[in-house]
Structures are given as C-alpha cells and as structure tokens.
Design a protein around this motif. Structure first.
Motif, short mmCIF file in Angstrom:
data_model
loop_
_atom_site.label_atom_id
_atom_site.label_comp_id
_atom_site.label_asym_id
_atom_site.label_seq_id
_atom_site.Cartn_x
_atom_site.Cartn_y
_atom_site.Cartn_z
N GLU A 4 0.91 -1.28 0.01
CA GLU A 4 0.01 0.08 -0.02
C GLU A 4 0.93 1.31 0.06
O GLU A 4 0.61 2.18 -0.80
CB GLU A 4 -0.89 0.13 1.24
CG GLU A 4 -1.98 -0.90 1.12
CD GLU A 4 -1.51 -2.25 1.89
OE1 GLU A 4 -2.44 -3.07 2.16
OE2 GLU A 4 -0.35 -2.56 2.03
N PRO A 15 -4.73 3.14 -1.79
CA PRO A 15 -5.65 2.37 -2.13
C PRO A 15 -6.75 2.17 -0.98
O PRO A 15 -6.29 2.13 0.04
CB PRO A 15 -4.81 0.88 -2.28
CG PRO A 15 -3.89 0.73 -1.96
CD PRO A 15 -3.30 2.34 -1.82
N THR A 16 -8.04 2.17 -1.46
CA THR A 16 -9.05 2.26 -0.41
C THR A 16 -9.33 0.69 -0.09
O THR A 16 -9.92 0.54 1.22
CB THR A 16 -10.53 2.62 -1.06
OG1 THR A 16 -10.69 1.87 -2.23
CG2 THR A 16 -10.09 4.20 -1.41
N ARG A 31 -6.07 -7.17 -5.95
CA ARG A 31 -6.54 -5.97 -6.74
C ARG A 31 -6.88 -4.94 -5.67
O ARG A 31 -7.52 -4.64 -4.53
CB ARG A 31 -7.96 -6.23 -7.03
CG ARG A 31 -8.48 -5.00 -8.05
CD ARG A 31 -10.02 -5.64 -8.59
NE ARG A 31 -10.66 -4.05 -9.40
CZ ARG A 31 -11.68 -4.38 -10.02
NH1 ARG A 31 -12.31 -5.38 -10.29
NH2 ARG A 31 -12.33 -3.28 -10.57
N ALA A 32 -5.93 -3.68 -6.17
CA ALA A 32 -5.71 -2.53 -5.27
C ALA A 32 -6.95 -1.58 -5.46
O ALA A 32 -6.79 -1.14 -6.78
CB ALA A 32 -4.39 -2.05 -5.22
N ARG A 33 -7.92 -1.40 -4.92
CA ARG A 33 -9.08 -0.47 -5.40
C ARG A 33 -8.52 0.96 -5.15
O ARG A 33 -8.12 1.33 -3.97
CB ARG A 33 -9.96 -0.76 -4.51
CG ARG A 33 -10.94 -2.03 -4.73
CD ARG A 33 -11.65 -1.82 -6.01
NE ARG A 33 -12.36 -3.16 -6.12
CZ ARG A 33 -13.22 -3.45 -7.12
NH1 ARG A 33 -13.53 -2.43 -7.97
NH2 ARG A 33 -14.02 -4.45 -7.11
N MET A 34 -8.43 1.84 -6.22
CA MET A 34 -7.87 2.93 -6.36
C MET A 34 -9.08 4.19 -6.23
O MET A 34 -9.98 4.04 -6.77
CB MET A 34 -6.90 3.41 -7.50
CG MET A 34 -5.90 2.39 -7.53
SD MET A 34 -4.46 2.50 -6.03
CE MET A 34 -4.05 4.02 -6.28
N ARG A 38 -7.32 3.94 -12.35
CA ARG A 38 -7.49 2.90 -12.58
C ARG A 38 -7.00 1.82 -11.69
O ARG A 38 -5.99 2.24 -11.13
CB ARG A 38 -7.04 2.38 -14.08
CG ARG A 38 -6.98 1.02 -14.35
CD ARG A 38 -6.21 0.56 -15.64
NE ARG A 38 -6.83 1.09 -16.70
CZ ARG A 38 -6.34 0.62 -17.88
NH1 ARG A 38 -5.36 -0.15 -18.26
NH2 ARG A 38 -7.15 1.14 -19.14
N ASP A 39 -7.78 1.01 -11.19
CA ASP A 39 -7.56 -0.18 -10.16
C ASP A 39 -6.06 -0.82 -10.48
O ASP A 39 -5.72 -0.73 -11.99
CB ASP A 39 -8.36 -1.21 -9.92
CG ASP A 39 -9.51 -0.61 -9.12
OD1 ASP A 39 -9.45 0.74 -8.82
OD2 ASP A 39 -10.65 -1.32 -9.06
N GLU A 83 -1.25 -2.27 -13.94
CA GLU A 83 -2.58 -1.80 -13.93
C GLU A 83 -3.62 -3.01 -14.26
O GLU A 83 -3.38 -4.05 -14.81
CB GLU A 83 -2.68 -0.96 -15.30
CG GLU A 83 -2.02 0.44 -15.41
CD GLU A 83 -2.28 1.33 -16.43
OE1 GLU A 83 -2.68 0.73 -17.69
OE2 GLU A 83 -2.10 2.29 -16.43
N PHE A 84 -4.82 -2.88 -13.42
CA PHE A 84 -5.87 -3.87 -13.80
C PHE A 84 -6.58 -3.73 -14.91
O PHE A 84 -6.91 -2.45 -15.47
CB PHE A 84 -6.99 -3.46 -12.66
CG PHE A 84 -7.98 -4.46 -12.48
CD1 PHE A 84 -7.87 -5.91 -11.81
CD2 PHE A 84 -9.28 -4.25 -12.92
CE1 PHE A 84 -8.89 -6.87 -12.04
CE2 PHE A 84 -10.19 -5.30 -12.98
CZ PHE A 84 -10.08 -6.29 -12.34
N GLU A 86 -9.97 -4.53 -16.93
CA GLU A 86 -11.49 -5.06 -16.82
C GLU A 86 -11.53 -6.25 -17.97
O GLU A 86 -11.22 -5.96 -18.93
CB GLU A 86 -12.37 -4.24 -17.10
CG GLU A 86 -12.24 -2.98 -15.95
CD GLU A 86 -12.78 -3.51 -14.57
OE1 GLU A 86 -13.66 -4.40 -14.67
OE2 GLU A 86 -12.67 -2.49 -13.56
#
Length: 281
Positions: A4, A15-16, A31-34, A38-39, A83-84, A86
């Motif tokens: 993090e 990240p959240t 998966r890092a939620r940003m 972009r995650d 980068e994640f 989708e």
C-alpha cells in the motif's frame, strides 16, 4: 515498505482496499482499489518468486509489439504492481477473431535466432533461452530435454519416460523440416491468460516470452482449447498455417507444455506425455 505504501509512493494515492484475486502460481495476487485512477493488480512473493522477470516480459511485449498487456508501474523479485484490466468472461466469436489479429501481429516480430536475451519463467518454472541458430536443436535441448530432466529430478516422471523423450528428440528433424523464422511469442496462452471484454481482447497476462517457431504458440492454444475455430481460420488468413501442423507438429510441440504440467502437478499429465511421445517413438 508495504505494498500500500509503495502504491502511494508511485501514484500519490493510497488504495481504498486490497481484495484477493484468483490465479497466480507465484505468491499472492490482490486488486488494489484506487480512489480515482484505474485499479491496480499487486503480486506479492518472496525473492524466489522472481516477479521482476514477469515485469520485464510485460514491458518487453508493450515496447516491441501491439499486444495489449497491463502497464507495469513497479517490479522487483518480491513485488509486481501493474494496471488492472477489466474483462467479462469468455468473449464472443468476434473476440476470438480479434485474438487472432493480435497474435498474428505479434508473430510478425522476428529476429535472426531462437531464444531470448535472458532466461524467463513459465509459471514458477525456469525457462532457459540461450540463443540458437537451429530451431530443432533449441526445442530438443532447451525445451524437451531440459524439462524431462527437471521432471525426473523432482520425482514427477520415470527415467524410462525421460529416455523416450530423448529418442523423440533424435527424430525431430523427420517431422520439423522447415521451421518458421524466430518470432516473438507470448508463450503461455491458455484461457486464464486471455482477458476478453465482449467482442475484443482486453489484454494478455502472465507471459513466458521468447523467440520461437510460432507454431508452438498455436499448438499450445489447441491443447488447452483457448480459442474457437474462428481464431484459427483468421490466423490462417493472416499468417498461414502450414501443411502438417494439425496432423503432426501440433502434437510434437505440445509435449513441452505437457512436461511443464508434469513438473507442476504430476498426475494424469504423465500419461498424456507418454501418449504424446509414444505416437512418434
């Protein structure tokens, strides 16, 4: 520094949430939620995970081809941040045509010899890539015999089956008489490494790159039923699939990924190697 904290250092945002993702035979995947960007995908391992190699391979594909791959923000042996992408499942028939367009383009990137500038990985397994002028020698020595010996050392395969693989190697030039020029391949195109989004491919992940006869990539996809027939029809239109591939060479090339699976998992893959080799020995 925690993952993090590293993300915050790289992006200026923390990240959240860090959510587990499926997959990854090396370490753990999150998966890092940003909050606004972009995650991100975060792979975490110890030094033996060699995640820096995966980062190098992704960067190489990004710089040397049009293949869509995740952009790498950071890579070290213990931590990979990218980068994640989708995705939405299997993909339509048109998406499989799009995959053929992408891999056919990838295979137009050629050099003078077979191999790569460094050894890479396929899964967690070392993949040696010394430069060779001759494809049959490379495939025999650095793919089939290298893996057969590793499988015996690990206790996953008998020495008698290893000897049958060696006999196949001595006969390869009977079946592979005019290989294609050395082309850049992804190297691990099974369904889990192709991310579809509706009518297109959103990205390819987890590569095992080197320069090879690209037929070995086509054989790999056939072994694991990665694509529908529309893929092969389109690829044949673009790059051509030479006579004898479906009848003979596909099964020879697939001894390699089967050996990879023997090393990783053993079990029924041993009998599949025995059947594959037994067809030619």
């Amino acid at each position: 520094m925690t993952p993090e904290q590293k993300i915050e250092q790289l992006t200026g945002r923390r990240p959240t949430a860090m959510e587990p993702l499926r997959g990854g035979c090396i370490g753990t995947v999150r998966r890092a939620r940003m909050p606004s960007e972009r995650d991100l995908v975060v792979k975490i391992g110890d030094a033996s995970a060699k995640l820096s190699i995966e980062g190098e391979m992704l960067r190489y594909l990004e710089e040397h081809s049009a293949l869509p791959v995740p952009h790498v923000l950071h890579s070290s042996d213990e931590l990979l941040i990218m980068e994640f992408i989708e995705s939405s499942g299997h993909g339509s028939s048109q998406a499989h045509v799009h995959a053929a367009n992408l891999l056919a383009e990838l295979h137009t990137h050629t050099v003078d010899r077979y191999g790569f500038d460094r050894d890479t990985l396929i899964g967690s397994l070392d993949q040696p890539n010394p430069w060779y002028d001759d494809w049959v020698d490379f495939f025999a020595e650095q793919r089939l015999m290298y893996l057969a010996d590793r499988c015996v050392e690990k206790g996953q395969m008998s020495s008698s089956l290893r000897d049958k693989v060696e006999r196949l190697c001595h006969r390869l030039d009977r079946y592979i008489d005019a290989p294609n020029p050395p082309a850049l391949i992804h190297g691990d195109v099974w369904g889990g490494n192709v991310l579809f989004d509706g009518d297109q491919v959103a990205g390819f992940v987890d590569p095992a790159v080197y320069y090879a006869d690209p037929e070995i990539e086509l054989a790999f996809t056939a072994l694991f039923s990665t694509f529908e027939q529309s893929f092969y029809d389109r690829y044949d239109e673009l790059n051509g699939i030479r006579d004898g591939f479906w009848e003979v060479r596909k099964d020879i090339y697939n001894v390699y990924p089967l050996l990879v699976h023997v090393w990783h998992f053993g079990g029924s893959y041993v009998s599949q190697v025995r059947r594959g080799v037994g067809r030619f020995v």
